[in-house]
Enzyme design. Structure first.
Site, PDB file in Angstrom:
ATOM      1  N   HIS A  34      -1.523 -41.164 -37.642  1.00 45.98           N
ATOM      2  CA  HIS A  34      -0.494 -41.924 -38.360  1.00 45.98           C
ATOM      3  C   HIS A  34      -1.119 -43.057 -39.164  1.00 45.98           C
ATOM      4  CE1 HIS A  34       1.320 -39.968 -34.886  1.00 45.98           C
ATOM      5  NE2 HIS A  34       2.482 -40.011 -35.498  1.00 45.98           N
ATOM      6  N   HIS A  86       3.781 -41.568 -42.773  1.00 48.25           N
ATOM      7  CA  HIS A  86       4.004 -41.918 -41.364  1.00 48.25           C
ATOM      8  C   HIS A  86       3.043 -41.199 -40.417  1.00 48.25           C
ATOM      9  CE1 HIS A  86       5.983 -42.404 -37.451  1.00 48.25           C
ATOM     10  NE2 HIS A  86       5.672 -41.125 -37.309  1.00 48.25           N
ATOM     11  N   GLU A 144      18.170 -50.683 -15.472  1.00 51.31           N
ATOM     12  CA  GLU A 144      17.176 -49.962 -14.659  1.00 51.31           C
ATOM     13  C   GLU A 144      15.894 -49.677 -15.448  1.00 51.31           C
ATOM     14  OE1 GLU A 144      20.348 -48.936 -15.088  1.00 51.31           O
ATOM     15  OE2 GLU A 144      21.263 -49.348 -13.144  1.00 51.31           O
ATOM     16  N   HIS A 154      26.673 -40.208  -7.487  1.00 48.21           N
ATOM     17  CA  HIS A 154      25.742 -41.136  -6.858  1.00 48.21           C
ATOM     18  C   HIS A 154      24.800 -40.463  -5.861  1.00 48.21           C
ATOM     19  CE1 HIS A 154      28.161 -44.056  -8.835  1.00 48.21           C
ATOM     20  NE2 HIS A 154      27.642 -45.093  -8.204  1.00 48.21           N
TER      21      HIS A 154
HETATM   22  C1  LIG Z   1      10.802 -42.371 -27.281  1.00 50.60           C
HETATM   23  C2  LIG Z   1      10.190 -41.765 -28.478  1.00 50.60           C
HETATM   24  N1  LIG Z   1      10.941 -40.985 -29.266  1.00 50.60           N
HETATM   25  C3  LIG Z   1      10.409 -40.380 -30.333  1.00 50.60           C
HETATM   26  C4  LIG Z   1       9.094 -40.544 -30.650  1.00 50.60           C
HETATM   27  C5  LIG Z   1       8.479 -39.821 -31.827  1.00 50.60           C
HETATM   28  N2  LIG Z   1       8.221 -40.789 -32.909  1.00 50.60           N
HETATM   29  C6  LIG Z   1       7.011 -41.321 -33.074  1.00 50.60           C
HETATM   30  S1  LIG Z   1       6.980 -42.434 -34.331  1.00 50.60           S
HETATM   31  C7  LIG Z   1       8.601 -42.180 -34.673  1.00 50.60           C
HETATM   32  C8  LIG Z   1       9.263 -42.933 -35.797  1.00 50.60           C
HETATM   33  C9  LIG Z   1       9.197 -44.363 -35.570  1.00 50.60           C
HETATM   34  O1  LIG Z   1       9.582 -45.073 -36.680  1.00 50.60           O
HETATM   35  P1  LIG Z   1       8.958 -46.499 -36.898  1.00 50.60           P
HETATM   36  O2  LIG Z   1       8.903 -47.217 -35.625  1.00 50.60           O
HETATM   37  O3  LIG Z   1       9.711 -47.125 -38.001  1.00 50.60           O
HETATM   38  O4  LIG Z   1       7.475 -46.195 -37.314  1.00 50.60           O
HETATM   39  P2  LIG Z   1       6.897 -46.039 -38.795  1.00 50.60           P
HETATM   40  O5  LIG Z   1       7.364 -44.736 -39.327  1.00 50.60           O
HETATM   41  O6  LIG Z   1       7.422 -47.176 -39.583  1.00 50.60           O
HETATM   42  O7  LIG Z   1       5.420 -46.071 -38.598  1.00 50.60           O
HETATM   43  C10 LIG Z   1       9.141 -41.250 -33.812  1.00 50.60           C
HETATM   44  C11 LIG Z   1      10.550 -40.811 -33.844  1.00 50.60           C
HETATM   45  C12 LIG Z   1       8.337 -41.375 -29.796  1.00 50.60           C
HETATM   46  N3  LIG Z   1       7.039 -41.593 -30.005  1.00 50.60           N
HETATM   47  N4  LIG Z   1       8.913 -41.985 -28.745  1.00 50.60           N
END
Ligand SMILES: Cc1ncc(C[n+]2csc(CCOP(=O)(O)OP(=O)(O)O)c2C)c(N)n1
Ligand SMILES: [Mg+2]
Length: 673
Positions: A27, A258, A402, A464
């Site tokens: 990334h 990204h 939690e 529960h």
């Molecule tokens: C809990 C979770 N859900 C989904 C992902 C997959 N994922 C990785 S980065 C991303 C997008 C995040 O967007 P942002 O925080 O704005 O990062 P940017 O594109 O700006 O680098 C996703 C959905 C993950 N790593 N963790």
């Protein structure tokens, strides 16, 4: 002349582009967008010293947007950490390289916590900030006086756990927590307009945070904002307006940067745009020198801190506490008293009784509960609440959070100096599960006190009553699940959890249990995970394997079987993971030869039978519950599901009569009538 902050930041951009290109995976967008902000933080504000990675009073830095891992790898390399080396960067995301896809705390000492599951980095940072304030209250400014910095993306702030973490941090007034938000308006699917219209800043302000905004591409402005954040008593969110993939002329500002390599042409264009050397993985000498110089900023501060530690008269105590090691000197005297006054008790209550001894003996423990203090029995008498007015307290009211609680406990454990334990109902491990998984992955020493561990909780009914929870937690690597059968086993399991360097789950009953361990022993019998609690009197035909509240049931069934001339062992199995780790001869002694059909093996646990064939063999009998529970008083629920001494003995006799052939017919009771 000193290189500009922009040139320092461009070194991060270059390394991020090159490493992702080399791996053809990763990334680049996030590190390129936040390079200036990170440069401001690491060259002017963050307190650290690459010469002493574990310096206890260092500032903690958490890259919550873990997908941008090349940002932290570049920073660690540039500031002079031993690892990652330039070669490590060249081997980004490759097998055996510490520059893993996402930052892993077990790969690089400079990585405080594992991040990647969005939202959790920031939520762990809250725990780090709690641990810092608590230790500050105990040891004073001379020894503990640091901050927790976070870089978070849109995703971190969108995840539900963010609401819990931000609320808790605001409530506890964790002014040492500073979050830099990479406000690039882009996520994977495209513009954040596709999915978000809330006012993120107002949400933080409403939770009691200071909120600031700045141009995230201007290191000087970011630096000013950090100064303001440091000066304020509230936790701070700094909205850094950035452009994802900044410097890649054709792709910046788009989701295309990204999570994929930019491609050769675009990297070349970016090099021109940013005025970088044409050669990959190179950092100009003057730039590297300036970075290394920045990495040495903390050295004097650290030596001064060392001097203060030396002079404090608390050096040994402080370092021992930071090491996380504790002894179990409390256990024997506690058990001696306990054995002198045996009576039926719920294991949640037995846990509280053990905790009275533990919390008195081990000052590092910090208890808490997600609003079920009276049910989880997690608060012992002497513990004062840890509040914004009294960080020295040792009990956190986490509220109904939690996931936030579990993530905060990970941060506390990984900060060091404290041993967090926290409670909720076992069924709500589902709400905390993503953080429990990160406890395990990171080997964060967190102890989960999960009560109401079966249908035995009674009237609250199926929502529960845990069914699949015990087995699903046992399926998770690097975490031990303990399900003690009485007060003695509960104390033994607590001792094991405290000694372990892995996280633990204690599954505890709401209902009273009769004592099954009534005699003193020289050893902690739970340490082997399973042991023979009762030996067959008559010729052994049956081995009853039970956990927790069902051990009592097994003992009752065994008596009935013996009365009919059938010898029955009872094996208590409080921790399957520990039993699996025993030498073969021990396991063979407790559960002889899997294929031996002379002996019927029976598992009894008031939860799913899924997986118990591991110990019964396919031809064994598995007594459990393979459906959702029922709303009824506990004794009625047990009766209904056939988990009583009478019903178990009857099913065993039935099975023996049929011959212990491989039977598809081991339908769980409750289903077959
Ligand atoms: C809990 C979770 N859900 C989904 C992902 C997959 N994922 C990785 S980065 C991303 C997008 C995040 O967007 P942002 O925080 O704005 O990062 P940017 O594109 O700006 O680098 C996703 C959905 C993950 N790593 N963790
Ligand atoms: Mg984004």
């Amino acid at each position: 002349m000193q290189p500009t902050q922009r040139r320092l930041a461009n070194a991060i951009r270059a390394l991020a582009m090159d490493a992702v290109e080399a791996a053809n995976s990763g990334h680049p967008g996030m590190p390129m967008g936040m390079a200036d902000a990170a440069t401001a933080l690491f060259t002017r504000h963050l307190k650290f010293d690459p010469a002493d990675l574990r310096w206890p009073d260092r500032d903690r830095f958490i890259l919550s947007a873990g997908h941008g891992s090349m940002l932290i790898y570049a920073l660690l390399y540039l500031t002079g950490y031993e690892r990652p080396t330039l070669d490590d960067l060249k081997r980004f995301r490759q097998l055996g390289s510490p520059t893993a896809g996402h930052p892993e705390n077990f790969e690089l000492a400079g990585v405080e916590v594992t991040t990647g599951p969005l939202g959790q980095g920031l939520a762990m940072a809250v725990g780090m900030a709690i641990a810092e304030r608590h230790l500050n209250a105990v040891y004073g400014d001379d020894l503990v006086d640091h901050r927790t910095f976070v870089i978070a993306g849109d995703g971190d702030l969108m995840e539900g756990v963010n609401h819990e973490a931000v609320g808790l941090a605001g409530h506890l007034k964790l002014g040492r927590l500073i979050v830099l938000w990479d406000d690039n308006k882009i996520t994977i699917d495209g513009s954040t307009d596709l999915s978000r219209s809330e006012d993120v800043v107002a949400r933080h302000a409403a939770a009691g945070w200071q909120t600031l905004e700045c141009d995230g591409l201007d290191a000087g402005k970011v630096s000013k904002a950090i100064e303001k954040a440091v000066a304020d008593e509230r936790p701070t969110l700094i909205r850094c307006k950035t452009i994802i993939g900044y410097g890649a002329p054709n792709k910046q500002g788009t989701a295309a940067t990204h999570g994929a390599a930019l491609g050769r042409d675009e990297v070349e264009a970016a090099r021109k745009e940013l005025g970088l050397s044409a050669e990959e993985f190179t950092v100009p000498d003057d730039v590297l020198k300036a970075w290394r110089h920045a990495g040495e900023r903390g050295s004097t501060e650290r030596t001064e801190w060392q001097r203060r530690l030396q002079a404090s008269g608390k050096k040994d105590e402080f370092l021992a506490r930071m090491s996380g090691k504790v002894d179990d000197a409390w256990l024997k005297p506690y058990l001696d008293t306990l054995l002198g006054e045996l009576k039926p008790v719920a294991t949640r209550k037995a846990s509280e009784m053990a905790l009275e001894a533990i919390n008195a003996a081990i000052p590092a423990t910090i208890g808490g509960s997600a609003d079920l203090t009276g049910s989880n029995n997690t608060k012992t008498k002497a513990l004062e609440p840890l509040t914004a007015d009294n960080y020295g307290g040792r009990y956190v009211y986490y509220g109904i959070r939690e996931f936030g609680m579990a993530a905060a406990m990970n941060g506390m454990a990984l900060h060091g100096g404290v041993i967090p334990y926290g409670g909720t109902f076992l069924v709500f491990t589902d709400y905390a599960r993503p953080a429990i998984r990160l406890s395990a992955l990171q080997k964060a020493k967190v102890i989960y006190v999960m009560t109401h561990d079966s249908i035995g909780l009674g009237e609250d009914g199926p929502t529960h009553q845990p069914i699949e929870h015990l087995q699903s937690l046992r399926a998770m690597p690097q975490i031990e699940v303990f399900r003690p059968a009485d007060a003695v086993e509960t104390a033994e399991c607590w001792a094991l959890a405290l000694q372990s360097d892995e996280p633990s789950v204690l599954a505890l009953t709401r209902q009273n249990l009769a004592p099954v361990r009534t005699q003193p022993t020289n050893e902690n019998l739970c340490a082997q995970g399973a042991y023979r609690l009762r030996s067959a009197g008559k010729e052994r035909k049956v081995i009853l394997i039970a956990t927790g509240s069902e051990v009592e049931v097994a003992l009752g069934a065994a008596e009935q079987l013996e009365a009919q001339g059938i010898g029955a062992d009872v094996v208590s199995m409080p921790c399957t993971e520990r039993f699996d780790a025993q030498p073969a001869n021990y396991r063979e002694d407790i559960l002889p030869d899997v294929s031996n059909r002379e002996i019927l093996r029976v598992s009894i646990e008031a939860g799913t039978t899924f997986g118990w064939e591991r110990y019964t063999g396919l031809h064994g009998l598995r007594i459990g519950i393979d459906r959702f529970g029922v709303s009824a008083p506990a004794p009625d629920a047990y009766e209904f599901f056939g988990i009583t001494p009478d019903a178990v003995a009857a099913r065993v006799l039935d099975e023996l009569k049929r011959g212990t052939v491989p039977s598809e017919g081991t339908v769980p009771v409750g289903e077959h009538e």
